[in-house]
Design an enzyme around this catalytic site. Structure first.
Site, PDB file in Angstrom:
ATOM      1  N   TRP A 128       0.849  -1.188   0.000  1.00  0.00           N
ATOM      2  CA  TRP A 128       0.000   0.000   0.000  1.00  0.00           C
ATOM      3  C   TRP A 128       0.883   1.235   0.000  1.00  0.00           C
ATOM      4  O   TRP A 128       1.880   1.306   0.735  1.00  0.00           O
ATOM      5  CB  TRP A 128      -0.912   0.045   1.235  1.00  0.00           C
ATOM      6  CG  TRP A 128      -1.652   1.351   1.336  1.00  0.00           C
ATOM      7  CD1 TRP A 128      -2.758   1.713   0.633  1.00  0.00           C
ATOM      8  CD2 TRP A 128      -1.320   2.479   2.159  1.00  0.00           C
ATOM      9  NE1 TRP A 128      -3.141   2.995   0.961  1.00  0.00           N
ATOM     10  CE2 TRP A 128      -2.267   3.485   1.901  1.00  0.00           C
ATOM     11  CE3 TRP A 128      -0.292   2.726   3.073  1.00  0.00           C
ATOM     12  CZ2 TRP A 128      -2.228   4.733   2.534  1.00  0.00           C
ATOM     13  CZ3 TRP A 128      -0.256   3.962   3.708  1.00  0.00           C
ATOM     14  CH2 TRP A 128      -1.219   4.950   3.436  1.00  0.00           C
ATOM     15  N   GLU A 159      -3.145  -2.911  -2.481  1.00  0.00           N
ATOM     16  CA  GLU A 159      -4.243  -2.241  -1.767  1.00  0.00           C
ATOM     17  C   GLU A 159      -4.480  -0.830  -2.283  1.00  0.00           C
ATOM     18  O   GLU A 159      -3.549  -0.020  -2.391  1.00  0.00           O
ATOM     19  CB  GLU A 159      -3.921  -2.182  -0.274  1.00  0.00           C
ATOM     20  CG  GLU A 159      -4.980  -1.479   0.556  1.00  0.00           C
ATOM     21  CD  GLU A 159      -4.633  -1.453   2.031  1.00  0.00           C
ATOM     22  OE1 GLU A 159      -5.440  -0.912   2.820  1.00  0.00           O
ATOM     23  OE2 GLU A 159      -3.556  -1.965   2.412  1.00  0.00           O
ATOM     24  N   LYS A 167      -6.570   3.016  -2.322  1.00  0.00           N
ATOM     25  CA  LYS A 167      -6.894   4.082  -1.367  1.00  0.00           C
ATOM     26  C   LYS A 167      -7.748   5.101  -2.090  1.00  0.00           C
ATOM     27  O   LYS A 167      -7.512   5.398  -3.265  1.00  0.00           O
ATOM     28  CB  LYS A 167      -5.605   4.728  -0.855  1.00  0.00           C
ATOM     29  CG  LYS A 167      -5.787   5.879   0.108  1.00  0.00           C
ATOM     30  CD  LYS A 167      -5.996   5.413   1.526  1.00  0.00           C
ATOM     31  CE  LYS A 167      -5.870   6.591   2.508  1.00  0.00           C
ATOM     32  NZ  LYS A 167      -6.069   6.163   3.890  1.00  0.00           N
ATOM     33  N   ASP A 179      -9.959  -2.614   1.650  1.00  0.00           N
ATOM     34  CA  ASP A 179      -9.986  -2.017   2.984  1.00  0.00           C
ATOM     35  C   ASP A 179     -11.316  -1.302   3.164  1.00  0.00           C
ATOM     36  O   ASP A 179     -11.700  -0.469   2.331  1.00  0.00           O
ATOM     37  CB  ASP A 179      -8.819  -1.040   3.142  1.00  0.00           C
ATOM     38  CG  ASP A 179      -8.690  -0.493   4.558  1.00  0.00           C
ATOM     39  OD1 ASP A 179      -9.654   0.100   5.054  1.00  0.00           O
ATOM     40  OD2 ASP A 179      -7.618  -0.642   5.157  1.00  0.00           O
ATOM     41  N   HIS A 207     -11.395   2.495   2.622  1.00  0.00           N
ATOM     42  CA  HIS A 207     -10.752   3.087   1.453  1.00  0.00           C
ATOM     43  C   HIS A 207     -11.693   3.324   0.286  1.00  0.00           C
ATOM     44  O   HIS A 207     -11.274   3.337  -0.864  1.00  0.00           O
ATOM     45  CB  HIS A 207      -9.580   2.205   1.014  1.00  0.00           C
ATOM     46  CG  HIS A 207      -8.416   2.256   1.937  1.00  0.00           C
ATOM     47  ND1 HIS A 207      -7.183   1.716   1.639  1.00  0.00           N
ATOM     48  CD2 HIS A 207      -8.279   2.823   3.163  1.00  0.00           C
ATOM     49  CE1 HIS A 207      -6.345   1.924   2.638  1.00  0.00           C
ATOM     50  NE2 HIS A 207      -6.993   2.597   3.576  1.00  0.00           N
ATOM     51  N   HIS A 210      -9.016  -5.896   4.670  1.00  0.00           N
ATOM     52  CA  HIS A 210      -8.559  -5.092   5.789  1.00  0.00           C
ATOM     53  C   HIS A 210      -9.812  -4.532   6.448  1.00  0.00           C
ATOM     54  O   HIS A 210     -10.458  -3.632   5.917  1.00  0.00           O
ATOM     55  CB  HIS A 210      -7.630  -3.974   5.322  1.00  0.00           C
ATOM     56  CG  HIS A 210      -6.196  -4.368   5.350  1.00  0.00           C
ATOM     57  ND1 HIS A 210      -5.162  -3.479   5.220  1.00  0.00           N
ATOM     58  CD2 HIS A 210      -5.607  -5.576   5.526  1.00  0.00           C
ATOM     59  CE1 HIS A 210      -4.009  -4.108   5.302  1.00  0.00           C
ATOM     60  NE2 HIS A 210      -4.262  -5.387   5.477  1.00  0.00           N
ATOM     61  N   ASP A 264     -11.612   7.681   5.961  1.00  0.00           N
ATOM     62  CA  ASP A 264     -10.796   6.542   6.374  1.00  0.00           C
ATOM     63  C   ASP A 264     -10.105   6.857   7.696  1.00  0.00           C
ATOM     64  O   ASP A 264      -8.902   7.088   7.770  1.00  0.00           O
ATOM     65  CB  ASP A 264      -9.761   6.241   5.292  1.00  0.00           C
ATOM     66  CG  ASP A 264      -8.870   5.061   5.666  1.00  0.00           C
ATOM     67  OD1 ASP A 264      -9.349   4.170   6.382  1.00  0.00           O
ATOM     68  OD2 ASP A 264      -7.705   5.053   5.255  1.00  0.00           O
ATOM     69  N   ASP A 305     -10.034   4.884  10.441  1.00  0.00           N
ATOM     70  CA  ASP A 305      -9.512   3.710  11.131  1.00  0.00           C
ATOM     71  C   ASP A 305      -9.993   3.607  12.567  1.00  0.00           C
ATOM     72  O   ASP A 305      -9.195   3.444  13.498  1.00  0.00           O
ATOM     73  CB  ASP A 305      -7.975   3.711  11.071  1.00  0.00           C
ATOM     74  CG  ASP A 305      -7.463   3.379   9.679  1.00  0.00           C
ATOM     75  OD1 ASP A 305      -7.771   2.275   9.200  1.00  0.00           O
ATOM     76  OD2 ASP A 305      -6.774   4.203   9.066  1.00  0.00           O
ATOM     77  N   ASP A 334      -7.285  -3.640  10.513  1.00  0.00           N
ATOM     78  CA  ASP A 334      -6.431  -2.493  10.200  1.00  0.00           C
ATOM     79  C   ASP A 334      -7.075  -1.222  10.750  1.00  0.00           C
ATOM     80  O   ASP A 334      -7.894  -0.595  10.097  1.00  0.00           O
ATOM     81  CB  ASP A 334      -6.219  -2.375   8.696  1.00  0.00           C
ATOM     82  CG  ASP A 334      -5.231  -1.262   8.338  1.00  0.00           C
ATOM     83  OD1 ASP A 334      -4.576  -0.728   9.253  1.00  0.00           O
ATOM     84  OD2 ASP A 334      -5.104  -0.940   7.133  1.00  0.00           O
TER      85      ASP A 334
END
Length: 420
Positions: free
Chosen positions: A187, A228, A230, A261, A264, A288, A296, A298, A328
């Site tokens: 990533w 990955e 984004k 993810d 993302h 993820h 994003d 997290d 993640d």
């Protein structure tokens, strides 16, 4: 809760589910076979062990200053040992390249990393019978100036290519040593803050760089490559080189694992719907699992509609042999141990919930175009005694119930974390 109460509630739950044609015992056995890869970076706020101050900047950020973060490899692995003691089933660990460990005076830069710098991680994982996944750290470094593998500067690009090649070799050693393939996930946060005049060139550079990174071949029994995407990032709000469309195309063309993810994509996009589409064209998927709040961000994974939808799709696809599940997120505003435990347990709860759906009834109704019955069975599943089955899973695995584990975390905080 007394064991006799857990067993009594479980027996009643089994009877209720049996009325829907659901085998609860089979679901519990199935859940035990599904590992979740626990990400090491939640425990120290993504700092790693490269530098004395441990600070990472550029491309990633943890917010908050809750006391007790891990400061050394020993503390971090000790925290993870405690977390695993609170989790049912066998799991994996996910390590970033910036968590390399160096002997005194033996530090090397990221492009010179070898498996020797992760020998303690490998030994620990082997001792605990854990699989281990890996990641190149393509951010927070003097050679990252907004671009890494997509940099127009040849020197910068070559540094990151060497680093990625090094991590693939490390992952292959990890997978061979532990007897389980190590997923090495690439990533990059490369992109522009404002509107670019040329969107194609950085992507062409990235595609060529990835080809060079992946030129060396490893046995899939030891190492698996994932890429990955984004949506955007801080400092890259207008354009991200490694977009979903870019990596989807690259993964299909080169038959690499595609990483999805949860944070993302646009807020209204659901990755659950992407699984069946992507699995038609790529060999495997790395999930993820995160929780984005408006972006994003997290946040710690919880049992919400999005997570349940992902779990339901995995069960309905019966795709566990082609999908790798990893967490993640990194929240430094709360107890980091609790963040890990909540995340893994939430993922397991969502999977178990999905396994207890009356799937055959739902699919039979759909095949006969009886869509009212399909919807009715989906709704029926929502009020079934799922909690009693989850308690039985915890009891059988000899880990604390949901009403009990927090007290153990609080004791660990008082006896261990508070002394840091």
């Amino acid at each position: 809760m007394a064991k006799k109460n857990i067993d009594a509630a479980y027996k009643l739950a089994c009877e209720r589910y049996a009325e829907l044609g659901v085998d609860v015992g089979a679901a519990l056995k199935r859940l035990l076979k599904i590992p979740v890869s626990l990400h090491c970076w939640q425990g120290d706020d993504v700092r790693g062990f490269e530098n004395a101050d441990g600070d990472l900047t550029g491309g990633i950020q943890a917010t908050g200053n809750y006391p007790g973060r891990a400061r050394t490899p020993a503390e971090l692995r000790g925290d993870m040992d405690f977390v695993f003691s609170l989790l049912g089933g066998k799991h994996r660990v996910n390590v970033h390249a910036c968590y390399a460990e160096f002997e005194k005076g033996q530090r090397v830069d990221r492009d010179e990393l070898t498996a020797e710098h992760f020998k303690n991680w490998i030994a620990w994982a082997k001792k605990n019978r854990l699989g281990m996944d890996f990641n190149p750290t393509l951010f927070s470094h003097p050679m990252f100036n907004g671009f890494s593998l997509s940099s127009r500067d040849k020197k910068t690009r070559k540094f990151w290519i060497k680093h990625t090649i090094a991590t693939r070799r490390i992952a292959a050693v990890i997978g061979k040593a532990l007897g389980s393939p190590s997923v090495n996930n690439v990533w990059i946060p490369d992109g522009f803050k404002d509107i670019p005049a040329d969107r194609m060139t950085p992507r062409k550079i990235l595609a060529d760089a990835l080809d060079e990174c992946f030129a060396e071949k490893f046995s899939p029994k030891h190492e698996l490559d994932a890429v990955e995407s984004k949506l955007f990032g801080i400092g890259a709000e207008s354009y991200t080189v490694g977009s979903h469309e870019f990596y989807m195309g690259y993964a299909v063309k080169n038959q690499k694992l595609l990483t999805l993810d949860a944070g993302h994509f646009h807020p209204t996009e659901a990755i659950a719907d992407k699984l069946s589409a992507c699995l038609l064209f790529v060999p495997e998927i790395l999930l993820h699992v995160s929780r984005g709040v408006r972006w994003d961000s997290d946040h710690v994974v919880i049992v919400n509609d999005e997570l349940i939808a992902v779990a339901q799709e995995l069960v309905r696809l019966n795709a566990f042999d082609r999908v790798h599940i990893g967490l993640d997120y990194f929240d430094a505003s709360l107890n980091r141990i609790a963040a890990w435990v909540i995340g893994v347990r939430s993922m397991q709860k969502a999977l178990l919930y999905a396994m207890l759906e009356p799937l055959k009834k739902m699919q039979d109704a759909e095949k006969s175009e009886d869509y009212a019955s399909r919807l009715a069975w989906m709704e029926t599943a929502k009020t079934m005694p799922f909690g009693a089955v989850w308690d039985k899973f915890c009891a059988d695995e000899d880990v604390p119930l949901d009403t009990e584990w927090l007290a153990e975390v609080k004791a660990y905080e008082a006896n261990v974390l508070a002394k840091r």
